[in-house]
Design a protein around this motif. Structure first.
Motif, PDB file in Angstrom:
ATOM      1  N   MET A 122      30.590  34.189 -22.795  1.00  0.00           N
ATOM      2  CA  MET A 122      29.706  33.232 -22.110  1.00  0.00           C
ATOM      3  C   MET A 122      29.037  33.305 -21.552  1.00  0.00           C
ATOM      4  N   ILE A 123      29.819  33.901 -20.245  1.00  0.00           N
ATOM      5  CA  ILE A 123      29.231  34.163 -18.379  1.00  0.00           C
ATOM      6  C   ILE A 123      27.749  35.282 -19.289  1.00  0.00           C
ATOM      7  N   PRO A 124      28.501  36.592 -20.548  1.00  0.00           N
ATOM      8  CA  PRO A 124      27.138  36.741 -20.090  1.00  0.00           C
ATOM      9  C   PRO A 124      25.873  36.259 -20.790  1.00  0.00           C
ATOM     10  N   LEU A 125      26.460  35.136 -21.876  1.00  0.00           N
ATOM     11  CA  LEU A 125      25.224  34.434 -22.750  1.00  0.00           C
ATOM     12  C   LEU A 125      24.750  33.356 -21.942  1.00  0.00           C
ATOM     13  N   ILE A 126      25.520  33.015 -20.452  1.00  0.00           N
ATOM     14  CA  ILE A 126      24.384  31.842 -20.192  1.00  0.00           C
ATOM     15  C   ILE A 126      23.424  33.238 -19.439  1.00  0.00           C
ATOM     16  N   LYS A 127      23.564  34.407 -18.674  1.00  0.00           N
ATOM     17  CA  LYS A 127      23.000  35.294 -18.610  1.00  0.00           C
ATOM     18  C   LYS A 127      21.762  35.623 -19.205  1.00  0.00           C
ATOM     19  N   ASN A 202      30.031  21.915 -39.641  1.00  0.00           N
ATOM     20  CA  ASN A 202      29.804  21.656 -38.467  1.00  0.00           C
ATOM     21  C   ASN A 202      29.188  21.079 -37.443  1.00  0.00           C
ATOM     22  N   SER A 203      29.124  19.751 -38.586  1.00  0.00           N
ATOM     23  CA  SER A 203      28.961  18.210 -37.899  1.00  0.00           C
ATOM     24  C   SER A 203      29.113  18.147 -36.639  1.00  0.00           C
ATOM     25  N   LEU A 204      30.829  18.245 -37.276  1.00  0.00           N
ATOM     26  CA  LEU A 204      32.020  17.800 -36.058  1.00  0.00           C
ATOM     27  C   LEU A 204      32.033  18.535 -35.106  1.00  0.00           C
ATOM     28  N   TRP A 205      32.268  20.072 -35.781  1.00  0.00           N
ATOM     29  CA  TRP A 205      32.477  20.548 -34.005  1.00  0.00           C
ATOM     30  C   TRP A 205      31.149  20.732 -33.768  1.00  0.00           C
ATOM     31  N   ILE A 206      29.965  20.804 -33.552  1.00  0.00           N
ATOM     32  CA  ILE A 206      28.472  20.102 -32.657  1.00  0.00           C
ATOM     33  C   ILE A 206      28.284  19.435 -32.328  1.00  0.00           C
ATOM     34  N   PHE A 210      31.817  20.363 -26.453  1.00  0.00           N
ATOM     35  CA  PHE A 210      31.239  19.977 -25.076  1.00  0.00           C
ATOM     36  C   PHE A 210      31.242  21.615 -23.835  1.00  0.00           C
ATOM     37  N   LEU A 211      32.138  22.331 -24.191  1.00  0.00           N
ATOM     38  CA  LEU A 211      31.660  23.486 -23.412  1.00  0.00           C
ATOM     39  C   LEU A 211      29.950  23.886 -23.362  1.00  0.00           C
ATOM     40  N   LEU A 212      29.756  25.037 -24.520  1.00  0.00           N
ATOM     41  CA  LEU A 212      28.768  24.944 -24.739  1.00  0.00           C
ATOM     42  C   LEU A 212      27.582  24.663 -23.703  1.00  0.00           C
ATOM     43  N   PRO A 213      27.379  22.746 -24.112  1.00  0.00           N
ATOM     44  CA  PRO A 213      26.164  22.337 -23.629  1.00  0.00           C
ATOM     45  C   PRO A 213      26.031  21.797 -22.425  1.00  0.00           C
ATOM     46  N   SER A 214      27.904  21.510 -21.985  1.00  0.00           N
ATOM     47  CA  SER A 214      27.559  22.218 -20.397  1.00  0.00           C
ATOM     48  C   SER A 214      27.086  23.240 -19.563  1.00  0.00           C
ATOM     49  N   LEU A 215      26.991  24.095 -20.367  1.00  0.00           N
ATOM     50  CA  LEU A 215      27.166  25.418 -19.981  1.00  0.00           C
ATOM     51  C   LEU A 215      25.197  25.902 -20.005  1.00  0.00           C
ATOM     52  N   VAL A 216      24.575  24.679 -20.722  1.00  0.00           N
ATOM     53  CA  VAL A 216      22.830  25.308 -21.562  1.00  0.00           C
ATOM     54  C   VAL A 216      22.685  24.178 -21.089  1.00  0.00           C
ATOM     55  N   LEU A 217      22.906  22.951 -21.291  1.00  0.00           N
ATOM     56  CA  LEU A 217      22.101  21.701 -20.853  1.00  0.00           C
ATOM     57  C   LEU A 217      22.184  20.775 -19.131  1.00  0.00           C
ATOM     58  N   GLN A 218      21.678  21.328 -18.472  1.00  0.00           N
ATOM     59  CA  GLN A 218      22.829  20.858 -17.091  1.00  0.00           C
ATOM     60  C   GLN A 218      20.660  19.455 -16.684  1.00  0.00           C
ATOM     61  N   ASN A 219      20.011  19.309 -17.136  1.00  0.00           N
ATOM     62  CA  ASN A 219      19.084  18.586 -16.889  1.00  0.00           C
ATOM     63  C   ASN A 219      19.782  17.234 -17.736  1.00  0.00           C
ATOM     64  N   THR A 229      30.320  10.491 -21.641  1.00  0.00           N
ATOM     65  CA  THR A 229      31.135  10.612 -21.658  1.00  0.00           C
ATOM     66  C   THR A 229      31.556  11.394 -20.153  1.00  0.00           C
ATOM     67  N   PHE A 230      31.732  12.346 -19.584  1.00  0.00           N
ATOM     68  CA  PHE A 230      32.421  13.335 -18.771  1.00  0.00           C
ATOM     69  C   PHE A 230      32.249  12.189 -17.981  1.00  0.00           C
ATOM     70  N   PHE A 231      30.949  12.125 -17.177  1.00  0.00           N
ATOM     71  CA  PHE A 231      30.617  11.303 -15.848  1.00  0.00           C
ATOM     72  C   PHE A 231      31.443  10.019 -15.925  1.00  0.00           C
TER      73      PHE A 231
END
Length: 275
Positions: A122-127, A202-206, A210-219, A229-231
């Motif tokens: 996930m770290i190299p992915l985000i970079k 795939n719908s259940l997974w996507i 939580f983890l991937l959207p939390s890293l990608v979607l900061q807006n 919901t996390f907030f």
């Protein structure tokens, strides 16, 4: 020969019922506590609500900005499913029908990718995503889901396509159909049972990811339902009454989708067994 109802059958049925009830316990806690005031959740978690407080759902709906986060989750889930089905079905078809050693190597690489833990990359992915401008982008997230979901999707399509008679395609080619036309007019309609299964998995997974959207979607405007919901859980406060109501609001669309697609799964299985 008639099947007799024996004591062993009765015991198995009782055990199955008990096991089913055991799996339903978490749902009971979520639903019952979502209808309680915050103080009652802390003092009496297991009991039914003394007074059903439906205001929790109204407040959660408003604080989540539910229509916005729901539309974000819906766009991401639908778009990701479309690209996964389109690209992975074509890739699996070519890997099955191209009888070369390189096809087997590529297929094994996709299968091997399924066992790589997301946390390890996930770290190299985000970079890398930042370098290509894919962060804070719904379509950037869709591209990442295409990468992470391709392994399982191609694996499932690959096994199903091997059961489709090649003579159907050869007859279409003789009639003047192109290779592209053969796939979309002949092969792809036959993939409906496995396509429905893939879309549901795939719908259940996507939707629940939580983890991937939390890293990608900061807006905040791009938050999905799990992110919003996390907030409800801050550093010093945890709004369990609203958070549990928000969880139910997030689950309901998936339940509707699953039950609406269930008949297609059963129909696909039965038609496949007749063939």
């Amino acid at each position: 020969m008639e099947n007799k109802y024996t004591g062993k059958t009765f015991i198995v049925e009782i055990l199955a019922i008990l096991l089913g009830l055991l799996f339903l316990v978490p749902f009971y806690y979520v639903i019952s506590n979502s209808l309680k005031p915050f103080a009652e959740i802390l003092t009496n978690t297991s009991a039914l609500p003394k007074v059903f407080q439906f205001e929790n759902y109204v407040n959660a709906f408003e604080k989540l900005n539910y229509l916005k986060v729901f539309s974000n989750s819906l766009i991401i889930t639908v778009a990701s499913n479309v690209v996964l089905v389109v690209f992975c079905s074509m890739a699996a078809y070519m890997l099955v029908r191209t009888k070369k050693k390189i096809s087997n190597i590529i297929f094994m690489m996709f299968v091997a990718a399924m066992i790589i833990p997301f946390q390890s990359i996930m770290i190299p992915l985000i970079k890398t995503a930042g370098t290509f401008g894919l962060l804070n982008s719904i379509w950037g997230l869709v591209i990442m889901y295409l990468g992470f979901g391709s392994g399982m999707t191609i694996f499932l399509y690959h096994g199903f396509i091997k059961g489709i008679p090649k003579e159907l395609e050869e007859a279409a080619i003789i009639d003047g159909c192109s290779r592209f036309g053969v796939f979309w007019r002949i092969v792809f309609p036959l993939l409906k049972p496995i396509t429905v299964t893939i879309v549901i998995l795939n719908s259940l997974w996507i939707w629940n990811d939580f983890l991937l959207p939390s890293l990608v979607l900061q807006n905040p405007e791009l938050r999905t339902v799990p992110l919003a919901t996390f907030f409800f859980f801050g550093q010093y406060t945890k709004q369990w009454d609203l958070a549990l109501a928000a969880l139910i609001l997030g689950i309901i669309p998936l339940l509707i989708f699953f039950f609406s697609m269930q008949r297609h799964i059963i129909k696909g299985i039965t038609s496949g067994s007749i063939k």
